[in-house]
Write a protein that holds these residues in place. Structure first.
Motif, PDB file in Angstrom:
ATOM      1  N   ASN A  77       0.656  -1.152  -0.032  1.00  0.00           N
ATOM      2  CA  ASN A  77      -0.028   0.490   0.149  1.00  0.00           C
ATOM      3  C   ASN A  77       0.920   1.436   0.087  1.00  0.00           C
ATOM      4  OD1 ASN A  77      -2.338   1.479  -0.106  1.00  0.00           O
ATOM      5  ND2 ASN A  77      -2.609   0.874   2.684  1.00  0.00           N
ATOM      6  N   GLU A  85      -5.980  -5.479   3.296  1.00  0.00           N
ATOM      7  CA  GLU A  85      -7.379  -6.005   1.672  1.00  0.00           C
ATOM      8  C   GLU A  85      -8.537  -4.716   1.589  1.00  0.00           C
ATOM      9  OE1 GLU A  85      -9.064  -9.701   1.943  1.00  0.00           O
ATOM     10  OE2 GLU A  85     -11.220  -8.552   2.881  1.00  0.00           O
ATOM     11  N   HIS A  86      -8.316  -4.708   0.269  1.00  0.00           N
ATOM     12  CA  HIS A  86      -8.837  -3.037  -0.091  1.00  0.00           C
ATOM     13  C   HIS A  86      -9.801  -3.753  -0.765  1.00  0.00           C
ATOM     14  CE1 HIS A  86      -5.878   0.393   0.197  1.00  0.00           C
ATOM     15  NE2 HIS A  86      -6.937   0.079   1.914  1.00  0.00           N
ATOM     16  N   ASN A  87     -11.304  -2.911  -0.332  1.00  0.00           N
ATOM     17  CA  ASN A  87     -11.998  -3.366  -1.286  1.00  0.00           C
ATOM     18  C   ASN A  87     -12.823  -5.748  -1.407  1.00  0.00           C
ATOM     19  OD1 ASN A  87     -13.920  -1.469  -1.064  1.00  0.00           O
ATOM     20  ND2 ASN A  87     -12.884  -0.595  -2.110  1.00  0.00           N
ATOM     21  N   HIS A  88     -11.958  -6.544  -0.803  1.00  0.00           N
ATOM     22  CA  HIS A  88     -12.383  -7.895  -1.168  1.00  0.00           C
ATOM     23  C   HIS A  88     -11.204  -8.285  -1.925  1.00  0.00           C
ATOM     24  CE1 HIS A  88     -16.655  -8.817   0.750  1.00  0.00           C
ATOM     25  NE2 HIS A  88     -15.944  -7.999   1.180  1.00  0.00           N
ATOM     26  N   SER A  89      -9.848  -7.313  -2.076  1.00  0.00           N
ATOM     27  CA  SER A  89      -9.189  -7.651  -3.174  1.00  0.00           C
ATOM     28  C   SER A  89      -7.312  -7.523  -2.208  1.00  0.00           C
ATOM     29  CB  SER A  89      -9.268  -7.580  -4.184  1.00  0.00           C
ATOM     30  OG  SER A  89      -8.391  -8.390  -5.512  1.00  0.00           O
ATOM     31  N   PRO A  95      -4.848  -3.653  -2.875  1.00  0.00           N
ATOM     32  CA  PRO A  95      -5.280  -2.229  -3.336  1.00  0.00           C
ATOM     33  C   PRO A  95      -4.729  -2.492  -4.936  1.00  0.00           C
ATOM     34  CG  PRO A  95      -3.839  -3.193  -0.908  1.00  0.00           C
ATOM     35  CD  PRO A  95      -4.088  -4.082  -2.156  1.00  0.00           C
ATOM     36  N   SER A 112      -4.838  -6.746   8.564  1.00  0.00           N
ATOM     37  CA  SER A 112      -6.173  -5.502   7.885  1.00  0.00           C
ATOM     38  C   SER A 112      -6.828  -4.979   9.325  1.00  0.00           C
ATOM     39  CB  SER A 112      -7.022  -6.417   7.114  1.00  0.00           C
ATOM     40  OG  SER A 112      -8.141  -7.176   7.833  1.00  0.00           O
ATOM     41  N   THR A 158      -7.014 -10.226   5.719  1.00  0.00           N
ATOM     42  CA  THR A 158      -6.778 -10.230   4.223  1.00  0.00           C
ATOM     43  C   THR A 158      -6.908 -11.644   3.716  1.00  0.00           C
ATOM     44  OG1 THR A 158      -4.599 -10.927   4.871  1.00  0.00           O
ATOM     45  CG2 THR A 158      -4.970  -8.366   4.430  1.00  0.00           C
ATOM     46  N   ARG A 177      -9.504 -12.900   1.691  1.00  0.00           N
ATOM     47  CA  ARG A 177      -9.994 -12.258   0.553  1.00  0.00           C
ATOM     48  C   ARG A 177      -8.391 -11.668  -0.116  1.00  0.00           C
ATOM     49  NH1 ARG A 177     -15.564  -9.980   3.412  1.00  0.00           N
ATOM     50  NH2 ARG A 177     -13.635  -9.186   4.254  1.00  0.00           N
ATOM     51  N   ALA A 178      -7.529 -10.938   0.049  1.00  0.00           N
ATOM     52  CA  ALA A 178      -6.974 -10.442  -0.721  1.00  0.00           C
ATOM     53  C   ALA A 178      -5.438 -10.836  -0.795  1.00  0.00           C
ATOM     54  CB  ALA A 178      -6.102  -9.428   0.085  1.00  0.00           C
TER      55      ALA A 178
END
Ligand SMILES: Cc1cc2nc3c(=O)[nH]c(=O)nc-3n(C[C@H](O)[C@H](O)[C@H](O)COP(=O)(O)O)c2cc1C
Length: 180
Positions: free
Chosen positions: A10, A76-80, A82, A110, A116, A118-119
């Motif tokens: 990030n 993890e940003h919106n389930h994925s 960044p 996270s 994280t 999902r990411a």
């Protein structure tokens, strides 16, 4: 001594994932040297630029090529992952393929409870893309949830269970690096 690079997933100045990699840098400094790579400094990938990439991209890729291994720390940003991390990996997938056959460890932190997961699942898929072709350490899902409560003001991990699990995952990764 082995020389690894850590990719910070990030561009946020207060990134927990940067803090996690800095902790790893300090805690295991007797076992490997870890150079941290920022992703937020890379320009947005464009096929128009891929034949003549900016120097910052070349330096990023060269550092990966020279390393014995790579640790990627993803938020993890919106389930994925960044966008800045995906962008960095896209730069590593065209013309030059610095991650090809490179042994990679995936970790993530996270603020939420899921750490994280999902990411990291997406990241493992991305690292397996034909243009990237990394060898990712299987298993060893180091998922740091509620990361805001895991470090003290000095960046030390205060959750001893998390620190012990990190020791196990790092030991497994170092053994993975030794494999023929
Ligand atoms: C745009 C955005 C989307 C986010 N989406 C998720 C998410 O899907 N799952 C999650 O657990 N946390 C999510 N978060 C919160 C992150 O866990 C938190 O920002 C964390 O600090 C990110 O890691 P970093 O500190 O290394 O940047 C999101 C944060 C932002 C800014």
């Amino acid at each position: 001594m082995r020389h690894l690079v850590g990719i910070i997933g990030n561009n946020y100045s207060g990134s927990m994932n940067r803090k996690l990699l800095q902790y790893i840098q300090r805690r295991y400094r007797d076992r490997f040297a870890l150079t941290l790579l920022e992703t937020g400094t890379l320009p947005l990938f464009s096929q128009d630029a891929e034949a003549h990439p900016p120097a910052v991209v070349t330096a990023f890729r060269t550092a990966i090529t020279a390393a014995d291994g790579v640790i990627v720390a993803t938020p993890e940003h919106n389930h994925s992952v960044p966008a800045v991390l995906k962008n960095a990996l896209d730069w590593c997938s065209r013309i030059e393929h610095p991650l090809e056959d490179k042994r990679v460890m995936v970790i993530g932190a996270s603020l939420g409870p899921m750490g994280t997961v999902r990411a990291q699942t997406h990241l493992r898929q991305i690292l397996d893309a034909p243009g990237i072709g990394a060898q990712v350490l299987p298993g060893n899902e180091f998922l740091m949830g509620r990361a805001g409560q895991k470090f003290d003001v000095h960046g030390q991990l205060v959750d001893l269970g998390t620190a012990a699990f990190l020791d196990t995952c790092i030991a497994n990764y170092l053994e993975f690096l030794e494999r023929a």
